[in-house]
Scaffold this active site. Sequence first.
Site, PDB file in Angstrom:
ATOM      1  CE  LYS A  36     -73.064  -1.110 -35.832  1.00 55.31           C
ATOM      2  NZ  LYS A  36     -74.344  -0.431 -35.871  1.00 55.31           N
ATOM      3  NE  ARG A 131     -81.397  -0.217 -34.133  1.00 53.04           N
ATOM      4  CZ  ARG A 131     -80.174  -0.268 -34.636  1.00 53.04           C
ATOM      5  NH1 ARG A 131     -79.593  -1.436 -34.881  1.00 53.04           N
ATOM      6  NH2 ARG A 131     -79.512   0.848 -34.908  1.00 53.04           N
TER       7      ARG A 131
HETATM    8  C1  LIG Z   1     -74.564  -0.091 -37.014  1.00 52.49           C
HETATM    9  C2  LIG Z   1     -75.159   1.195 -37.374  1.00 52.49           C
HETATM   10  C3  LIG Z   1     -74.787   1.809 -38.562  1.00 52.49           C
HETATM   11  C4  LIG Z   1     -73.875   1.160 -39.581  1.00 52.49           C
HETATM   12  O1  LIG Z   1     -74.492   0.056 -40.173  1.00 52.49           O
HETATM   13  P1  LIG Z   1     -73.895  -0.660 -41.455  1.00 52.49           P
HETATM   14  O2  LIG Z   1     -75.005  -1.496 -41.975  1.00 52.49           O
HETATM   15  O3  LIG Z   1     -72.725  -1.467 -40.998  1.00 52.49           O
HETATM   16  O4  LIG Z   1     -73.509   0.408 -42.393  1.00 52.49           O
HETATM   17  C5  LIG Z   1     -75.318   3.055 -38.818  1.00 52.49           C
HETATM   18  N1  LIG Z   1     -76.164   3.651 -37.959  1.00 52.49           N
HETATM   19  C6  LIG Z   1     -76.547   3.085 -36.807  1.00 52.49           C
HETATM   20  C7  LIG Z   1     -77.484   3.800 -35.903  1.00 52.49           C
HETATM   21  C8  LIG Z   1     -76.064   1.829 -36.477  1.00 52.49           C
HETATM   22  O5  LIG Z   1     -76.472   1.240 -35.350  1.00 52.49           O
END
Ligand SMILES: *Cc1c(COP(=O)(O)O)cnc(C)c1O
Length: 354
Positions: A36, A131
């Site tokens: 993302k 969250r």
């Molecule tokens: C963004 C996200 C991740 C990845 O997060 P990082 O801190 O970049 O590793 C993993 N799981 C979910 C649900 C996320 O929203």
Amino acid sequence: MGTPRLDIDLRKLHYNAHTLVGRFGIKGVSVTGMTKAVLGLPDVAKVLLDAGVCALGDSRIENIETMRKAGIKAPIILTRAPMISQIERAVVSADISFNTEIDVICALSDAAQKVGSVHGIVLMVELGDLREGIMPDDVECIARKTLELPNIEFKGIGTNLACRSGVSPDAKNMSTLSALADSIDAIFGVEIEIVSGGNSANIGWAFGDADMGRVNNLRLGEAILLGRDPLTRTPIEGLYTDSFQVVAEVIESKVKPSQPWGKFAQSAFGSPPENINQGDIHQVLLAIGEQDIDQDGLTSPPKVKILGVSSDHLILNAGNSELSVGDEVTFQPNYSALVRAATSPFVVKSIVHI
Ligand SMILES: *Cc1c(COP(=O)(O)O)cnc(C)c1O
């Protein structure tokens, strides 16, 4: 090459991803490569797959569609709960989605029946970060309903910490997740395939002598992309922290007073910061701004200091550097500056060897 620009070193990204896949593989934990932060950039996605991630993950259906259009056939997980208004797109492009609402899972089942596919569901569990997530006591009930739905495959459970409130993954919350996996197995006579323990913030927990319990997957973005542990922002041993660089071009270079003059009101983004009178300075303007980067997330080259920012300009004290119009200045982005640069349509994405 155009500016402003996000330079991306795929060799370093490959190294980071391959190293983490290896270190977690030993512990029986697979890695989902999160795309993302780079908007599902297919070059990056392919490198993560080459490096051995078990699947790709992205929070936005648009990014997943970008990867599918680029011919990526690997499993892709939609890691933000699908919007009802995007249900068909979720079913068509993502193999699995993370879910917390039974109404959404029912809609996924309907959509999957229409297109004749099977959609995988991971139920997200709330473990304190507040969250997304089903409260632990309610997981059994939603799992039961999910298991009954046609064209839906119940794939497992997961949790996400350290994103909203900064709650750290630890032995306690991770063992709660494992215990939930055990109890679902026992109640429904299944064997849960995926127990996804978290994101890059789980690195500290997982690299310690922690017992992984049932956790067999982590979803890693920042750890791969920037080689850092997001809980402390310290570099992860042995990984590259400079796979990305933000490059901007000088459009004005002048000796100017360090103090503004006139009558003061608000600036474009609220109150301007206090600045100290240093007499005349070498002030340089770069053609990049708030629309393209988070200035607080940029590390400047030595001897150059960021003084301010507006929508389209970054203002530097260039000290005794020789910077003049047309020159390029290179910064290292943190996660927030990286996301902003990746998202800005004005920033050229370029594959390089840094
Ligand atoms: C963004 C996200 C991740 C990845 O997060 P990082 O801190 O970049 O590793 C993993 N799981 C979910 C649900 C996320 O929203």
